[in-house]
Design a protein around this motif. Structure first.
Motif, PDB file in Angstrom:
ATOM      1  N   ASN A  93       9.538   0.345   8.841  1.00 47.82           N
ATOM      2  CA  ASN A  93       9.249  -0.661   9.862  1.00 47.82           C
ATOM      3  C   ASN A  93       7.778  -0.547  10.246  1.00 47.82           C
ATOM      4  N   ASN A  94       7.314  -1.497  11.045  1.00 43.01           N
ATOM      5  CA  ASN A  94       5.880  -1.563  11.314  1.00 43.01           C
ATOM      6  C   ASN A  94       5.322  -0.331  12.030  1.00 43.01           C
ATOM      7  N   ILE A  95       6.121   0.357  12.830  1.00 43.68           N
ATOM      8  CA  ILE A  95       5.623   1.529  13.547  1.00 43.68           C
ATOM      9  C   ILE A  95       5.557   2.749  12.627  1.00 43.68           C
ATOM     10  N   VAL A  96       6.668   3.064  11.971  1.00 39.01           N
ATOM     11  CA  VAL A  96       6.705   4.210  11.062  1.00 39.01           C
ATOM     12  C   VAL A  96       5.734   4.002   9.898  1.00 39.01           C
ATOM     13  N   ASP A  97       5.645   2.783   9.406  1.00 32.89           N
ATOM     14  CA  ASP A  97       4.745   2.499   8.288  1.00 32.89           C
ATOM     15  C   ASP A  97       3.281   2.750   8.663  1.00 32.89           C
ATOM     16  N   VAL A  98       2.909   2.415   9.889  1.00 34.72           N
ATOM     17  CA  VAL A  98       1.533   2.671  10.329  1.00 34.72           C
ATOM     18  C   VAL A  98       1.248   4.165  10.361  1.00 34.72           C
ATOM     19  N   THR A  99       2.189   4.965  10.872  1.00 36.07           N
ATOM     20  CA  THR A  99       1.958   6.408  10.922  1.00 36.07           C
ATOM     21  C   THR A  99       1.801   6.982   9.514  1.00 36.07           C
ATOM     22  N   ASN A 100       2.609   6.491   8.569  1.00 39.15           N
ATOM     23  CA  ASN A 100       2.490   6.969   7.189  1.00 39.15           C
ATOM     24  C   ASN A 100       1.190   6.501   6.542  1.00 39.15           C
ATOM     25  N   TYR A 101       0.813   5.270   6.830  1.00 39.51           N
ATOM     26  CA  TYR A 101      -0.419   4.724   6.254  1.00 39.51           C
ATOM     27  C   TYR A 101      -1.638   5.508   6.754  1.00 39.51           C
ATOM     28  N   VAL A 102      -1.684   5.759   8.060  1.00 41.46           N
ATOM     29  CA  VAL A 102      -2.819   6.492   8.621  1.00 41.46           C
ATOM     30  C   VAL A 102      -2.850   7.926   8.088  1.00 41.46           C
ATOM     31  N   MET A 103      -1.680   8.528   7.887  1.00 41.16           N
ATOM     32  CA  MET A 103      -1.638   9.863   7.300  1.00 41.16           C
ATOM     33  C   MET A 103      -2.260   9.863   5.912  1.00 41.16           C
ATOM     34  N   ALA A 117      -4.302   4.526  14.416  1.00 40.69           N
ATOM     35  CA  ALA A 117      -2.898   4.123  14.396  1.00 40.69           C
ATOM     36  C   ALA A 117      -2.591   3.139  15.520  1.00 40.69           C
ATOM     37  N   VAL A 118      -3.106   3.409  16.702  1.00 40.90           N
ATOM     38  CA  VAL A 118      -2.874   2.496  17.828  1.00 40.90           C
ATOM     39  C   VAL A 118      -3.488   1.129  17.541  1.00 40.90           C
ATOM     40  N   TRP A 119      -4.675   1.123  16.968  1.00 43.66           N
ATOM     41  CA  TRP A 119      -5.336  -0.141  16.631  1.00 43.66           C
ATOM     42  C   TRP A 119      -4.508  -0.948  15.629  1.00 43.66           C
ATOM     43  N   LEU A 120      -3.986  -0.281  14.607  1.00 40.54           N
ATOM     44  CA  LEU A 120      -3.167  -0.981  13.609  1.00 40.54           C
ATOM     45  C   LEU A 120      -1.862  -1.480  14.221  1.00 40.54           C
ATOM     46  N   ARG A 139       0.829  -1.212   0.000  1.00 41.85           N
ATOM     47  CA  ARG A 139       0.000   0.000   0.000  1.00 41.85           C
ATOM     48  C   ARG A 139       0.863   1.261   0.000  1.00 41.85           C
ATOM     49  N   LEU A 140       1.890   1.266   0.835  1.00 43.99           N
ATOM     50  CA  LEU A 140       2.760   2.431   0.906  1.00 43.99           C
ATOM     51  C   LEU A 140       3.553   2.607  -0.389  1.00 43.99           C
ATOM     52  N   ALA A 141       4.083   1.505  -0.918  1.00 38.06           N
ATOM     53  CA  ALA A 141       4.854   1.588  -2.159  1.00 38.06           C
ATOM     54  C   ALA A 141       3.992   2.102  -3.308  1.00 38.06           C
ATOM     55  N   SER A 142       2.702   1.785  -3.279  1.00 35.30           N
ATOM     56  CA  SER A 142       1.815   2.207  -4.371  1.00 35.30           C
ATOM     57  C   SER A 142       1.623   3.711  -4.418  1.00 35.30           C
ATOM     58  N   VAL A 143       1.876   4.403  -3.283  1.00 32.73           N
ATOM     59  CA  VAL A 143       1.761   5.860  -3.274  1.00 32.73           C
ATOM     60  C   VAL A 143       3.129   6.521  -3.160  1.00 32.73           C
ATOM     61  N   GLY A 144       4.183   5.739  -3.442  1.00 28.25           N
ATOM     62  CA  GLY A 144       5.521   6.311  -3.519  1.00 28.25           C
ATOM     63  C   GLY A 144       6.252   6.449  -2.207  1.00 28.25           C
ATOM     64  N   LEU A 145       5.811   5.755  -1.165  1.00 27.55           N
ATOM     65  CA  LEU A 145       6.482   5.821   0.127  1.00 27.55           C
ATOM     66  C   LEU A 145       7.297   4.550   0.355  1.00 27.55           C
ATOM     67  N   ARG A 146       8.502   4.722   0.900  1.00 31.58           N
ATOM     68  CA  ARG A 146       9.375   3.571   1.145  1.00 31.58           C
ATOM     69  C   ARG A 146       9.058   2.964   2.504  1.00 31.58           C
TER      70      ARG A 146
END
Length: 237
Positions: free
Chosen positions: A101-111, A231-234, A91-98
């Protein structure tokens, strides 16, 4: 024959959003707009969380309430930092985000999902267990998570611990307290920062981010709590 039904879950829809439509800088923002136009129902992603408190041993103070009208923290302990599930990385790669890790990725995904930027601090790297939202002091500097070292000016809003700035408010977190493989406990920050303050700071320091892009155009203050809990739930999931 059955009519063709596209597989939306594997599709990428690219939208060009004008600056005056800050409400549409997210998946949910676009969905809400379409629901209104098409007369369809609009539901937020479901989250189920128990009541919790972060007051144990933590001091939180917002000195500049104009620059930061709303500031929230979630305390999460006993985490294991590791690569995210494949679905989240894709999901993140599809919008151009690298993926990181699971914590940083969740914050980016929720954003991207809600339009609300978030930031995770390594709790154990915060001096004196303090969080202070204040203006920078003369002589202070910070190394951002992108490696850029910057001198801070007195009109810039920062998030500090008991000793030094640990984030440039609304722009980027600091390298000293970022989440790493050794992180076990975090504070998850979700806040509202004044648009002009973020814009001036971002341009003066020559640092921009997906977070500053959204704060400069305005976020929905009523969506802060949902984004934080989502974010906490994810993360817990």
């Amino acid at each position: 024959t059955k009519p063709y039904t596209p597989d939306i879950s594997s599709s990428i829809i690219e939208l060009e959003i004008t600056p005056n439509r800050a409400d549409a800088f997210s998946i949910l923002g676009v969905a809400r707009d379409l629901a209104a136009k098409l007369g369809m129902t609009y539901d937020l992603p479901q989250i189920k969380l128990a009541d919790a408190s972060i007051e144990d041993g933590l001091s939180v103070k917002v000195e500049d309430t104009k620059g930061c009208p709303r500031f929230t923290l979630q305390r999460i302990e006993g985490i294991t930092v590791k690569p995210s599930p494949v679905w989240l990385q894709r999901r993140l790669a599809s919008v151009g985000l690298r993926p990181r890790n699971n914590i940083v990725d969740v914050t980016n995904y929720v954003m991207m999902e809600t339009g609300q930027p978030l930031h995770a601090f390594d709790l154990d790297r915060l001096a004196e267990q303090k969080i202070i939202v204040r203006k920078a002091r003369i002589g202070e500097e910070i190394v951002a998570i992108n490696g850029a070292r910057r001198a801070l000016f007195h009109d810039m809003l920062v998030i500090a611990d008991g000793r030094r700035p640990v984030a440039i408010a609304g722009v980027m977190g600091g390298a000293e307290t970022e989440v790493s493989n050794s992180t076990r406990n975090i504070f998850l920050e979700c806040a509202e920062f004044e648009q002009r303050q973020v814009r001036r700071t971002s341009r003066a320091l020559g640092i921009s981010s997906d977070s500053s892009y959204r704060f400069e155009r305005g976020i929905d203050p009523e969506g802060i709590d949902h984004a934080s809990q989502r974010a906490v739930w994810l993360i817990s999931d």
